[in-house]
Write an enzyme that holds these catalytic residues in place. Sequence first.
Site, mmCIF file in Angstrom:
data_model
loop_
_atom_site.group_PDB
_atom_site.id
_atom_site.type_symbol
_atom_site.label_atom_id
_atom_site.label_comp_id
_atom_site.label_asym_id
_atom_site.label_seq_id
_atom_site.Cartn_x
_atom_site.Cartn_y
_atom_site.Cartn_z
ATOM 1 N N ASN A 75 58.297 16.522 35.019
ATOM 2 C CA ASN A 75 56.892 16.480 35.420
ATOM 3 C C ASN A 75 55.974 16.821 34.252
ATOM 4 O O ASN A 75 54.959 16.151 34.026
ATOM 5 C CB ASN A 75 56.666 17.467 36.575
ATOM 6 N N HIS A 123 52.829 14.644 41.254
ATOM 7 C CA HIS A 123 51.875 13.624 41.687
ATOM 8 C C HIS A 123 52.417 12.221 41.419
ATOM 9 O O HIS A 123 53.036 11.975 40.380
ATOM 10 C CB HIS A 123 50.555 13.773 40.926
#
Length: 310
Positions: free
Chosen positions: A178, A147
């Site tokens: 991440n 994201h």
Amino acid sequence: MAKFRRNHNKSGQSKATTARVLTFIILFIAGAFALYEKMADLNFETSKENTSQHSDEEKKSTYTKPAYQVRDYLPHEEKDQVINHAYYSLAYSEKDEQAKWVAYELTREQLNGKRVPRAKRFNPDYDVTTRSAFHRDYTRSGYTRGHLAPAGDMGFNQEAMQESFLMSNMSPQIRPFNNGIWRELEEQTRDWAREFNHLYIVVGPILNEVTEKIGDNKVSVPKKFYKVLLDLSEPEVKAIGFIVPHEKSTKSLLDYAVSIDEIEKETGINFFTGFLDIEQELKLEASFDPKLWKIDNKRFRQRVEKWNNQ
């Protein structure tokens, strides 16, 4: 001889029947595939319509959707398509099949209100005129769907949460990045938003050193990511930037802190031009004071000892 001709005719009829069956099977498979694609598009459009309505979770939320329409804090953009979703904006780079920047506001009110469940499905962004990347572009690539605008920042209502799972908001990230330092920066940013009340955020990949692409749509794999934070709350108006290499890290977040000017130089993006007056822009973008951006050392240790290995 007549008997031979009768056998020959039966053989010919059998071959013709087989050919017709094969043709039917091929046409059936092609039709089924076309129907699947159409249903996938329809399901996406339906999900978009559903998220535009107030769900039960959203009705329970204490957060009220802001009344503003104009986002005058967006980076200056001339080349790529700018898309304004309900809760964030982005500039989409077609050649990289991802956003070059995602910009939004994050407030204490959003973070402290009722939270909705995390979304589970990644959807293509059909507001991208050239079509965004798809979920399957990342499948078995060795990279996660990272994201840019985090789901954790968008949990104040269902529409915002669903928007955060659009593929235009994703960039390929290795799991230790991440789940590691990128997660820490996201969580730390939420701490700062609660502390300072209101942040302007611009985040994205640095796409000028790409050597690898994944998937049928050739999604670029960045070697670095950046994040820009602006706090205009008195009395300590301030800004800070981060350039984080796309790798596992055991360094402190503040080791990656830089001025906004430095990010502008590396990305070619102009941040907050026309939003801040010239004197304020020059001052805020030229330097930063790390003492005003304290990090959670307990979270740093948790990242190094646990998150990096997940």
